[in-house]
Design a protein around this motif. Structure first.
Motif, PDB file in Angstrom:
ATOM      1  N   GLU A 197       0.835  -1.202   0.000  1.00 31.94           N
ATOM      2  CA  GLU A 197       0.000   0.000   0.000  1.00 31.94           C
ATOM      3  C   GLU A 197       0.866   1.247   0.000  1.00 31.94           C
ATOM      4  O   GLU A 197       1.980   1.242   0.510  1.00 31.94           O
ATOM      5  CB  GLU A 197      -0.883   0.064   1.258  1.00 31.94           C
ATOM      6  CG  GLU A 197      -1.949  -0.972   1.375  1.00 31.94           C
ATOM      7  CD  GLU A 197      -2.740  -0.813   2.664  1.00 31.94           C
ATOM      8  OE1 GLU A 197      -2.992   0.346   3.083  1.00 31.94           O
ATOM      9  OE2 GLU A 197      -3.075  -1.841   3.262  1.00 31.94           O
ATOM     10  N   HIS A 198       0.303   2.316  -0.541  1.00 32.49           N
ATOM     11  CA  HIS A 198       0.904   3.640  -0.439  1.00 32.49           C
ATOM     12  C   HIS A 198      -0.225   4.650  -0.419  1.00 32.49           C
ATOM     13  O   HIS A 198      -1.048   4.699  -1.337  1.00 32.49           O
ATOM     14  CB  HIS A 198       1.847   3.925  -1.612  1.00 32.49           C
ATOM     15  CG  HIS A 198       2.372   5.334  -1.608  1.00 32.49           C
ATOM     16  ND1 HIS A 198       2.454   6.102  -2.735  1.00 32.49           N
ATOM     17  CD2 HIS A 198       2.829   6.110  -0.590  1.00 32.49           C
ATOM     18  CE1 HIS A 198       2.946   7.294  -2.426  1.00 32.49           C
ATOM     19  NE2 HIS A 198       3.178   7.316  -1.127  1.00 32.49           N
ATOM     20  N   HIS A 199      -0.297   5.433   0.659  1.00 30.08           N
ATOM     21  CA  HIS A 199      -1.308   6.480   0.789  1.00 30.08           C
ATOM     22  C   HIS A 199      -0.599   7.814   0.979  1.00 30.08           C
ATOM     23  O   HIS A 199       0.403   7.890   1.692  1.00 30.08           O
ATOM     24  CB  HIS A 199      -2.230   6.231   1.979  1.00 30.08           C
ATOM     25  CG  HIS A 199      -2.993   4.954   1.882  1.00 30.08           C
ATOM     26  ND1 HIS A 199      -4.055   4.797   1.034  1.00 30.08           N
ATOM     27  CD2 HIS A 199      -2.840   3.772   2.499  1.00 30.08           C
ATOM     28  CE1 HIS A 199      -4.535   3.566   1.149  1.00 30.08           C
ATOM     29  NE2 HIS A 199      -3.797   2.917   2.033  1.00 30.08           N
ATOM     30  N   GLU A 200      -1.136   8.834   0.350  1.00 31.46           N
ATOM     31  CA  GLU A 200      -0.583  10.175   0.463  1.00 31.46           C
ATOM     32  C   GLU A 200      -1.713  11.124   0.845  1.00 31.46           C
ATOM     33  O   GLU A 200      -2.796  11.073   0.275  1.00 31.46           O
ATOM     34  CB  GLU A 200       0.019  10.585  -0.883  1.00 31.46           C
ATOM     35  CG  GLU A 200       0.606  11.955  -0.933  1.00 31.46           C
ATOM     36  CD  GLU A 200       1.258  12.266  -2.277  1.00 31.46           C
ATOM     37  OE1 GLU A 200       1.540  13.450  -2.503  1.00 31.46           O
ATOM     38  OE2 GLU A 200       1.466  11.341  -3.083  1.00 31.46           O
ATOM     39  N   ALA A 201      -1.448  11.985   1.826  1.00 30.44           N
ATOM     40  CA  ALA A 201      -2.454  12.947   2.268  1.00 30.44           C
ATOM     41  C   ALA A 201      -1.792  14.300   2.485  1.00 30.44           C
ATOM     42  O   ALA A 201      -0.663  14.370   2.982  1.00 30.44           O
ATOM     43  CB  ALA A 201      -3.109  12.476   3.565  1.00 30.44           C
ATOM     44  N   HIS A 254       2.854  10.470   4.200  1.00 32.79           N
ATOM     45  CA  HIS A 254       2.819   9.226   3.425  1.00 32.79           C
ATOM     46  C   HIS A 254       2.798   8.023   4.357  1.00 32.79           C
ATOM     47  O   HIS A 254       3.516   7.992   5.356  1.00 32.79           O
ATOM     48  CB  HIS A 254       4.047   9.126   2.514  1.00 32.79           C
ATOM     49  CG  HIS A 254       4.064  10.181   1.466  1.00 32.79           C
ATOM     50  ND1 HIS A 254       3.643   9.939   0.193  1.00 32.79           N
ATOM     51  CD2 HIS A 254       4.434  11.480   1.511  1.00 32.79           C
ATOM     52  CE1 HIS A 254       3.758  11.051  -0.510  1.00 32.79           C
ATOM     53  NE2 HIS A 254       4.237  12.007   0.271  1.00 32.79           N
ATOM     54  N   THR A 255       1.987   7.047   3.987  1.00 34.57           N
ATOM     55  CA  THR A 255       1.949   5.767   4.673  1.00 34.57           C
ATOM     56  C   THR A 255       2.272   4.703   3.636  1.00 34.57           C
ATOM     57  O   THR A 255       1.609   4.622   2.602  1.00 34.57           O
ATOM     58  CB  THR A 255       0.560   5.498   5.284  1.00 34.57           C
ATOM     59  OG1 THR A 255       0.246   6.563   6.174  1.00 34.57           O
ATOM     60  CG2 THR A 255       0.543   4.184   6.028  1.00 34.57           C
TER      61      THR A 255
END
Length: 132
Positions: free
Chosen positions: A52-56, A68-69
């Motif tokens: 997974e890669h999440h950006e906020a 970033h996660t």
């Protein structure tokens, strides 16, 4: 084409002609998040699998950036050794991302299974600040 007979003096652009197809493509700009992801996968090594890669977006009174996660999975003894190396290296690693400062990089979660085969899942949290 049928328009050639109506307007013989007008040059028409045809997309199928070689000149039209050989035009240079516009330059694609790589985002800081994509550069970070490339740097993390290089640091994580060939045994890591990106899950997974999440950006906020993130902002404070004085700074703006992104949080970033990233979740990586390692399977096998050698891979788990590589995961331990990443955990030791990540907090002090110097990232070189243009116009961006990595303000914080940490492993925030570790899931480990030993049987039937060793497997580690790491969750990384990174804060990128715009350096403009």
């Amino acid at each position: 084409m049928w328009l050639d007979h109506l307007f013989p003096a007008l040059p028409l652009e045809r997309k199928s002609e070689p000149e039209a197809r050989s035009a240079p493509h516009p330059r694609v700009r790589i985002s800081p998040g994509e550069r970070l992801l490339r740097a993390i996968t290089a640091l994580a090594g060939p045994h890591a699998e990106l899950m997974e890669h999440h950006e906020a977006p993130w902002a404070s009174v004085t700074f703006a950036g992104t949080r970033h996660t990233i979740v990586l999975r390692y399977e096998g003894w050698e891979a788990c050794d590589a995961a331990e190396e990443l955990m030791a290296e990540l907090p002090e690693h110097e990232f070189t991302i243009p116009r961006t400062l990595v303000a914080d990089a940490a492993v925030v979660r570790l899931d480990q299974v030993l049987l039937p085969e060793p497997c580690m899942t790491l969750e990384l949290a990174l804060l990128l600040l715009d350096d403009a």
